[in-house]
Design a protein around this motif. Structure first.
Motif, PDB file in Angstrom:
ATOM      1  N   ASP A   1       5.288  -2.907   2.625  1.00  0.00           N
ATOM      2  CA  ASP A   1       4.921  -4.434   2.454  1.00  0.00           C
ATOM      3  C   ASP A   1       3.274  -4.190   2.459  1.00  0.00           C
ATOM      4  O   ASP A   1       2.594  -5.314   1.564  1.00  0.00           O
ATOM      5  CB  ASP A   1       5.401  -5.195   3.575  1.00  0.00           C
TER       6      ASP A   1
ATOM      7  N   ARG B   1      14.786  -7.569   0.048  1.00  0.00           N
ATOM      8  CA  ARG B   1      14.545  -6.470  -0.742  1.00  0.00           C
ATOM      9  C   ARG B   1      15.596  -6.008  -1.912  1.00  0.00           C
ATOM     10  O   ARG B   1      15.453  -5.092  -2.586  1.00  0.00           O
ATOM     11  CB  ARG B   1      14.188  -5.196   0.046  1.00  0.00           C
TER      12      ARG B   1
ATOM     13  N   SER C   1       6.819  -1.320  -3.690  1.00  0.00           N
ATOM     14  CA  SER C   1       8.114  -1.797  -3.184  1.00  0.00           C
ATOM     15  C   SER C   1       9.085  -1.460  -4.273  1.00  0.00           C
ATOM     16  O   SER C   1      10.007  -1.060  -4.183  1.00  0.00           O
ATOM     17  CB  SER C   1       8.259  -3.161  -2.631  1.00  0.00           C
TER      18      SER C   1
END
Lengths: 251, 89
Positions: free
Chosen positions: B43, A61, A113
């Motif tokens: 996710d 990430r 995200s």
């Protein structure tokens, strides 16, 4: 305490002991053999800072900017342990939020995200998770004190904690913003561990002088970064409302 | 169905930037979340956006079966096929 200029009523001295520092930058490091004491530069053979100390599911990430910030913070924490930390960036994850704005403008889609990672405290939050730290973490954005803002916060935190870590990180702005702001053309991150003045180690003295004289075009907030890498021990920077002087003393 | 499963595995690797993992490393029955591949709730949202974009399917976030649909690549492939069949009816 050795301040570069006399202290006036409009001046605010901030004095620290520099316990450790760490830098990663995407551009090649200068060939200077001498750098500031009590610190380290991280290798930059690749485009991204090495974060192989993290498991893959945590690494995935991290943007290039987050990798740089987390790497320098991680190494300072390794050297000095866990402590309250102040993260600072003027523009943060500018590549991500431009991508989100562009997506909204074109087809309305937003990556969940990317959105979660472009908020200003995301990098500090990720680092606290990686470190399993329960210390106080702050994330500051740019303001009239610019690069020097974290020092003001550090002075306050040191009233309650024996040491604090400051982490600065920046990256080039997306091209469409570059005409409006002149920033460094590289990704870089700097972490410093500071304690109260007068302890063992180099003494970092800063002086803030209030001023109404507008900043001149030569003001460069990243000047301190280059000073560290070239072992220059003093400098000054004129910002919108203040003139900052800094000096590093060590035997 | 095998082709779709392979396509979904590639999609998962790409969107989640899973280093050093190839489609053959992901068994179709492996749980995607928690102890399996280790994906998390953000996710899941990202995967939903990607599926919507790639397969033009509608995902009802209030559906009670959603957890089951997203549990593995095999379940996802069945879900994509069923959604596409519903659209063509």
């Amino acid at each position: 305490m050795k301040h570069p200029e006399p202290v006036s009523s409009a001046a605010c001295p901030l004095d620290f002991t520099l316990k450790h520092w760490c830098i990663w930058q995407s551009q090649p490091l200068p060939a200077a053999v001498e750098i500031w004491p009590a610190g380290q530069t991280l290798p930059n053979q690749t485009d991204n800072a090495d974060v192989s100390f993290l498991p893959m599911m945590q690494r995935r990430r991290l943007s290039p900017l987050a990798r740089a910030a987390c790497a320098v913070a991680w190494h300072c924490r390794l050297a000095r342990g866990d402590m309250p930390t102040v993260f600072f960036s003027c523009h943060g994850e500018s590549q991500y939020y431009l991508e989100i704005l562009s997506g909204l403008a074109s087809d309305g889609s937003v990556s969940p995200s990317r959105f979660s990672l472009c908020v200003h405290n995301a990098i500090g939050g990720l680092h606290s998770l990686h470190s399993e730290s329960s210390q106080a973490y702050l994330s500051l954005a740019g303001g009239s004190e610019g690069f020097f803002t974290p020092f003001l916060e550090a002075a306050g935190l040191l009233l309650e904690a024996p040491q604090v870590m400051l982490v600065w990180y920046e990256q080039p702005l997306p091209e469409c913003y570059q005409a409006y702001l002149a920033l460094s053309g590289q990704t870089w991150a700097l972490a410093m561990v500071l304690s109260k003045a007068g302890q063992h180690g180099p003494q970092l003295n800063l002086l803030r002088e209030a001023t109404d004289i507008p900043a001149n075009s030569d003001s460069n907030e990243a000047d301190l970064l280059q000073a560290i890498l070239n072992n220059r021990r003093h400098g000054s920077c004129r910002l919108e409302r203040a003139h900052w002087h800094w000096n590093l003393d060590y035997a | 169905m095998e082709n779709l499963e392979a396509e979904l595995k590639r999609l998962i690797i790409d969107i989640f930037e899973l280093e050093n993992i190839t489609p053959v490393d992901i068994a179709s029955e492996t749980p995607l979340f928690g102890a399996g591949l280790g994906l998390d709730s953000i996710d899941a949202l990202e995967l939903g956006v990607a599926l919507k974009k790639k397969y033009n399917i509608h995902i009802d976030t209030h559906s009670t079966g959603l957890v089951e649909h997203f549990a593995s690549v095999k379940n996802l492939a069945n879900f994509v096929v069923s959604q596409q069949e519903n659209k063509s009816v």
